[in-house]
Design a protein around this motif. Structure first.
Motif, short mmCIF file in Angstrom:
data_model
loop_
_atom_site.label_atom_id
_atom_site.label_comp_id
_atom_site.label_asym_id
_atom_site.label_seq_id
_atom_site.Cartn_x
_atom_site.Cartn_y
_atom_site.Cartn_z
N ASN A 1 -66.62 2.06 -55.68
CA ASN A 1 -65.35 1.19 -55.27
C ASN A 1 -65.02 1.50 -53.88
O ASN A 1 -64.41 0.26 -53.23
CB ASN A 1 -64.11 1.78 -56.16
CG ASN A 1 -64.13 1.22 -57.64
OD1 ASN A 1 -64.87 0.16 -57.99
ND2 ASN A 1 -63.83 2.07 -58.82
N ASP B 1 -64.95 -1.64 -51.20
CA ASP B 1 -63.63 -1.54 -50.51
C ASP B 1 -63.90 -1.87 -48.84
O ASP B 1 -63.31 -2.84 -48.25
CB ASP B 1 -62.46 -0.75 -50.68
CG ASP B 1 -61.83 -0.65 -52.00
OD1 ASP B 1 -62.00 -1.70 -52.88
OD2 ASP B 1 -61.31 0.48 -52.28
N ASP C 1 -65.52 -5.10 -48.19
CA ASP C 1 -64.60 -6.13 -48.06
C ASP C 1 -63.81 -6.04 -46.64
O ASP C 1 -63.60 -7.09 -46.26
CB ASP C 1 -63.49 -6.04 -49.35
CG ASP C 1 -64.08 -6.39 -50.76
OD1 ASP C 1 -65.28 -6.88 -50.68
OD2 ASP C 1 -63.46 -5.93 -51.48
#
Length: 192
Positions: A26, A30, A33
């Protein structure tokens, strides 16, 4: 619980539990992104081919700016223009390299025991460093006193707010990175 990275005959090995792998996956996602360009719809194909990005701007998010810093401290118009020109020439490839390292590191998260070769270890070191940069910015770590304050939190049961949780994640990622770098140095020493 995670086992520290170690250098051995097979390469650099480490072990992570499912929850730790999910957390890292994750975090890597992140950061990817954050690094993905906002819009590539108007990209000139030739400029993209050579890595030039004339639409690039200095990031407004302080954490993204830590990942993509200016090369010079822009104190006047000339240095600001020089920093922007350098950013136009290099930021696209810097983003792509960082995203590539994060994706490559994420590929090793499919099993609890990891065996990393030199290239995979390099990608992991880059990915963990980028995660630490972002977490450090979010936690306002500016110096040794701030880092000491963060490192005092060690018990996950103490995480009663977002900052204390991020501090514990920062400590975990720091521990992983330190073990990885030590294992990489042992590998270099052993070979050389």
């Amino acid at each position: 619980m995670a086992k520290a990275f170690k250098y051995g005959r097979k390469g650099i090995t480490g072990q992570l539990e499912q929850a730790e792998r999910d957390l890292l996956r994750n975090l890597f996602s992140d950061i990817i992104d954050m690094l993905e360009p906002e819009s590539a719809a108007h990209t000139d194909p030739l400029a993209a081919l050579i890595g030039l990005d004339m639409d690039v701007r200095v990031p407004t998010d302080p954490a993204l700016k830590r990942l993509l810093p200016d090369v010079v401290n822009a104190e006047d118009a000339e240095s600001t223009a020089m920093a922007l020109e350098f950013r136009q020439l290099t930021e696209r490839s810097l983003r792509e390299n960082k995203i590539g390292a994060l994706r490559a590191a994420a590929l090793n998260l499919d099993s609890d025991k990891m065996v990393l070769n030199d290239e995979q270890a390099k990608f992991w070191a880059m990915a963990l460093n980028d995660v630490r940069l972002v977490l450090g910015e979010r936690l306002s770590i500016r110096g040794e006193a701030d880092a000491d304050r963060i490192h005092q939190l060690q018990d996950w049961s103490q995480a009663d707010d977002v900052d204390s949780y991020l501090a514990l994640v920062y400590n975990f990622v720091s521990w992983l990175q330190e073990g990885l770098v030590q294992a990489m140095l042992l590998g270099l020493k052993d070979r050389g």
